[in-house]
Scaffold this motif. Structure first.
Motif, PDB file in Angstrom:
ATOM      1  N   TRP A  77       0.841  -1.179   0.000  1.00  0.00           N
ATOM      2  CA  TRP A  77       0.000   0.000   0.000  1.00  0.00           C
ATOM      3  C   TRP A  77       0.888   1.246   0.000  1.00  0.00           C
ATOM      4  CZ3 TRP A  77       1.199  -2.879   4.196  1.00  0.00           C
ATOM      5  CH2 TRP A  77       1.557  -2.230   5.382  1.00  0.00           C
ATOM      6  N   ASN A  78       0.264   2.402  -0.273  1.00  0.00           N
ATOM      7  CA  ASN A  78       0.998   3.677  -0.376  1.00  0.00           C
ATOM      8  C   ASN A  78       2.183   3.545  -1.330  1.00  0.00           C
ATOM      9  OD1 ASN A  78      -0.776   4.899   1.359  1.00  0.00           O
ATOM     10  ND2 ASN A  78       0.563   4.821   3.150  1.00  0.00           N
ATOM     11  N   VAL A  79       1.903   3.038  -2.524  1.00  0.00           N
ATOM     12  CA  VAL A  79       2.956   2.778  -3.511  1.00  0.00           C
ATOM     13  C   VAL A  79       3.133   3.977  -4.440  1.00  0.00           C
ATOM     14  CG1 VAL A  79       3.661   1.304  -5.430  1.00  0.00           C
ATOM     15  CG2 VAL A  79       2.514   0.293  -3.441  1.00  0.00           C
ATOM     16  N   THR A  80       4.363   4.392  -4.616  1.00  0.00           N
ATOM     17  CA  THR A  80       4.749   5.377  -5.629  1.00  0.00           C
ATOM     18  C   THR A  80       5.976   4.819  -6.336  1.00  0.00           C
ATOM     19  OG1 THR A  80       3.954   7.234  -4.295  1.00  0.00           O
ATOM     20  CG2 THR A  80       5.499   7.735  -6.075  1.00  0.00           C
ATOM     21  N   VAL A  81       5.907   4.653  -7.663  1.00  0.00           N
ATOM     22  CA  VAL A  81       7.033   4.057  -8.370  1.00  0.00           C
ATOM     23  C   VAL A  81       7.110   4.606  -9.793  1.00  0.00           C
ATOM     24  CG1 VAL A  81       5.668   2.050  -9.113  1.00  0.00           C
ATOM     25  CG2 VAL A  81       8.163   1.882  -9.028  1.00  0.00           C
ATOM     26  N   GLN A  82       8.329   4.803 -10.255  1.00  0.00           N
ATOM     27  CA  GLN A  82       8.562   5.145 -11.658  1.00  0.00           C
ATOM     28  C   GLN A  82       9.825   4.443 -12.129  1.00  0.00           C
ATOM     29  OE1 GLN A  82       8.744   9.298 -12.703  1.00  0.00           O
ATOM     30  NE2 GLN A  82       9.296   8.881 -14.833  1.00  0.00           N
ATOM     31  N   ALA A  83       9.684   3.634 -13.154  1.00  0.00           N
ATOM     32  CA  ALA A  83      10.823   2.976 -13.784  1.00  0.00           C
ATOM     33  C   ALA A  83      11.211   3.722 -15.050  1.00  0.00           C
ATOM     34  CB  ALA A  83      10.474   1.520 -14.109  1.00  0.00           C
ATOM     35  N   PHE A  84      12.459   3.532 -15.480  1.00  0.00           N
ATOM     36  CA  PHE A  84      12.978   4.156 -16.692  1.00  0.00           C
ATOM     37  C   PHE A  84      12.781   5.685 -16.649  1.00  0.00           C
ATOM     38  CE2 PHE A  84      11.398  -0.127 -17.697  1.00  0.00           C
ATOM     39  CZ  PHE A  84      12.586  -0.735 -18.075  1.00  0.00           C
ATOM     40  N   VAL A  85      13.175   6.287 -15.534  1.00  0.00           N
ATOM     41  CA  VAL A  85      13.062   7.739 -15.362  1.00  0.00           C
ATOM     42  C   VAL A  85      13.889   8.449 -16.434  1.00  0.00           C
ATOM     43  CG1 VAL A  85      13.494   9.671 -13.804  1.00  0.00           C
ATOM     44  CG2 VAL A  85      12.685   7.478 -12.890  1.00  0.00           C
ATOM     45  N   GLN A  86      13.293   9.426 -17.068  1.00  0.00           N
ATOM     46  CA  GLN A  86      13.956  10.137 -18.159  1.00  0.00           C
ATOM     47  C   GLN A  86      14.642  11.400 -17.646  1.00  0.00           C
ATOM     48  OE1 GLN A  86      10.757  10.771 -20.936  1.00  0.00           O
ATOM     49  NE2 GLN A  86      10.717   8.640 -21.602  1.00  0.00           N
ATOM     50  N   ASN A  87      15.895  11.577 -18.047  1.00  0.00           N
ATOM     51  CA  ASN A  87      16.688  12.763 -17.701  1.00  0.00           C
ATOM     52  C   ASN A  87      16.848  12.955 -16.201  1.00  0.00           C
ATOM     53  OD1 ASN A  87      16.853  13.439 -20.502  1.00  0.00           O
ATOM     54  ND2 ASN A  87      14.816  14.380 -20.367  1.00  0.00           N
ATOM     55  N   GLY A  88      16.707  11.864 -15.431  1.00  0.00           N
ATOM     56  CA  GLY A  88      16.917  11.938 -13.996  1.00  0.00           C
ATOM     57  C   GLY A  88      15.851  12.683 -13.223  1.00  0.00           C
ATOM     58  N   THR A  89      14.727  13.001 -13.866  1.00  0.00           N
ATOM     59  CA  THR A  89      13.683  13.795 -13.219  1.00  0.00           C
ATOM     60  C   THR A  89      12.403  12.977 -13.079  1.00  0.00           C
ATOM     61  OG1 THR A  89      14.595  15.817 -14.214  1.00  0.00           O
ATOM     62  CG2 THR A  89      12.354  15.936 -13.326  1.00  0.00           C
ATOM     63  N   ILE A  90      11.904  12.864 -11.844  1.00  0.00           N
ATOM     64  CA  ILE A  90      10.663  12.143 -11.594  1.00  0.00           C
ATOM     65  C   ILE A  90       9.515  12.875 -12.278  1.00  0.00           C
ATOM     66  CG2 ILE A  90       9.110  11.240  -9.825  1.00  0.00           C
ATOM     67  CD1 ILE A  90      11.869   9.972  -9.848  1.00  0.00           C
ATOM     68  N   GLY A  91       8.648  12.130 -12.962  1.00  0.00           N
ATOM     69  CA  GLY A  91       7.524  12.727 -13.674  1.00  0.00           C
ATOM     70  C   GLY A  91       6.527  13.386 -12.735  1.00  0.00           C
ATOM     71  N   LYS A  92       5.791  14.370 -13.236  1.00  0.00           N
ATOM     72  CA  LYS A  92       4.788  15.083 -12.445  1.00  0.00           C
ATOM     73  C   LYS A  92       3.388  14.524 -12.658  1.00  0.00           C
ATOM     74  CE  LYS A  92       7.404  19.424 -12.426  1.00  0.00           C
ATOM     75  NZ  LYS A  92       7.815  19.267 -11.021  1.00  0.00           N
ATOM     76  N   LYS A  93       3.176  13.770 -13.724  1.00  0.00           N
ATOM     77  CA  LYS A  93       1.861  13.225 -14.013  1.00  0.00           C
ATOM     78  C   LYS A  93       1.728  11.839 -13.397  1.00  0.00           C
ATOM     79  CE  LYS A  93      -1.416  12.460 -17.791  1.00  0.00           C
ATOM     80  NZ  LYS A  93      -1.621  12.506 -19.262  1.00  0.00           N
ATOM     81  N   GLU A  94       0.601  11.601 -12.706  1.00  0.00           N
ATOM     82  CA  GLU A  94       0.378  10.328 -12.025  1.00  0.00           C
ATOM     83  C   GLU A  94      -0.523   9.413 -12.845  1.00  0.00           C
ATOM     84  OE1 GLU A  94      -1.279  11.084  -8.208  1.00  0.00           O
ATOM     85  OE2 GLU A  94       0.591  11.844  -7.350  1.00  0.00           O
TER      86      GLU A  94
END
Length: 274
Positions: A149-166
Motif C-alpha cells: 500500500w501507499n505505492v509510488t514508483v517510476q521505472a525508466f526515469v527520463q533525464n533523472g527527473t521524476i515525472g509530475k503526471k500520475e
C-alpha cells in the motif's frame, strides 16, 4: 497506521548519478508455515527499519529494470519492470523469506530460504508518468500473502527527473466503471456508482454468479464448508466468462489433519479445485 511496518524509499542512480528508478512504498507479508510438530502456524513479516537495495538496476530498452530490497534476517523482495514502446509495467515479483529467522518462524520444520514468484498485476504506465496506488493490493501464492500500500514508483526515469503526471491504480479510482462484473461483495457499491453511458456496441455484461453451498464430510461430521459464487475468466482471443452453476455442480474431495482438498465437478470433469 494500517500495519506496523516501515516505509521503504529507493532511489536508484545511473552511471552519471541521475535517478533512473524511484520507488516508495509499504508492504507486509502473511505466511503460513509448518512446525516440527507437523501443525501449521501463521507468521507476519514486516519490513525492518534497516533496508538495503543491493542488486537494483536501471534497465534500458532491451534489459528490464530491477527494484530489489533486503531486510531482516535473510529476507528479500524484488520486482522487475519491462519497457515496451511508450510504456512500462511490472513483470514478476519475487519474494524470499528465511525460516532460519527464529524470531518470525519459531520451530519451523523447513529451514532456510524459500522463494515465491508471482505475476505483477500492474497495468502499463506511460513513460515519464509515476504509478501511484494508496489502497492496498495483495498477491497470493502458495502459503504467502503479500500486501502492499501507499505505492509510488517510476521505472525508466527520463533525464533523472521524476515525472509530475500520475497514473493511478484502479483501487484509487472507485468512481470509474468496473472492468469486470461486480461480485457479491461489491454489488451494493457498484450499483450506487454513477457511470458513463456505455457505448451502443458494448457487449451484454455477464450476470453475477449464483452463490453455492459446498461441503465435505469426514464420517458424520462436516470438515469443510464453502459458500461462494464462482466465475471463470478464460483468457483467449475472445475472452470467455463462465459462471459456475451450483444447481449442476457437486463437491468432492478429502479432509486431513493438516490439509483439505475441495473439488467442484459439473458431472463430466473437475471445474476447479482448492
Amino acid at each position: 497506521g494500517f500495519f506496523q511496518s516501515y516505509a521503504v524509499e529507493v532511489d536508484v542512480k545511473d552511471a552519471s548519478n541521475a535517478t533512473c528508478l524511484y520507488a516508495k512504498w509499504m508492504m507486509r507479508f502473511l505466511i503460513t508455515y509448518e512446525t516440527n510438530s507437523s501443525d501449521y502456524k501463521n507468521a507476519a513479516l514486516n519490513l525492518s527499519s534497516s533496508v538495503t537495495h543491493d542488486g537494483s538496476v536501471c534497465g534500458n530498452d532491451t534489459e528490464p529494470a530491477l527494484l530489489a530490497v533486503q531486510f531482516g534476517e535473510g529476507h528479500s523482495w524484488s520486482v522487475n519492470f519491462t519497457k515496451n514502446n511508450e510504456t512500462y509495467q511490472g513483470d514478476f515479483i519475487t519474494f524470499t523469506y528465511n525460516t532460519n529467522d527464529t524470531s518470525v518462524f519459531p520451530d519451523a520444520k523447513r529451514k532456510g530460504p524459500i522463494t515465491i514468484v508471482v505475476k505483477d498485476t500492474m497495468h502499463p504506465v506511460q513513460l515519464n508518468n509515476v504509478f501511484v496506488c494508496h489502497n492496498t493490493d495483495s498477491f497470493e501464492a502458495e502459503n504467502v500473502t503479500q500486501i502492499l500500500w501507499n505505492v509510488t514508483v517510476q521505472a525508466f526515469v527520463q533525464n533523472g527527473t521524476i515525472g509530475k503526471k500520475e497514473s493511478r491504480c484502479r483501487a484509487d479510482t472507485p468512481t470509474s466503471a468496473p472492468t469486470v462484473p461486480p461480485t457479491v461483495a461489491n454489488v451494493t457499491t457498484a450499483s450506487t456508482t454513477t457511470l458513463s453511458p456505455a457505448p451502443t456496441s458494448a457487449p451484454k455484461p455477464v450476470e453475477n454468479p449464483a452463490t453455492g453451498n459446498y461441503s465435505l464430510k469426514s464420517g458424520n461430521k462436516t470438515c469443510l464448508l464453502a459458500t461462494v459464487g464462482l466465475q471463470l475468466n478464460v483468457s483467449q482471443v475472445k475472452p470467455l466468462l463462465i459462471n459456475v452453476n451450483p444447481k449442476t455442480t457437486t463437491a468432492d474431495g478429502t479432509c486431513g489433519n493438516t490439509t483439505a482438498t475441495l473439488k467442484l465437478n459439473d458431472g463430466n470433469s473437475t471445474l476447479i479445485g482448492f
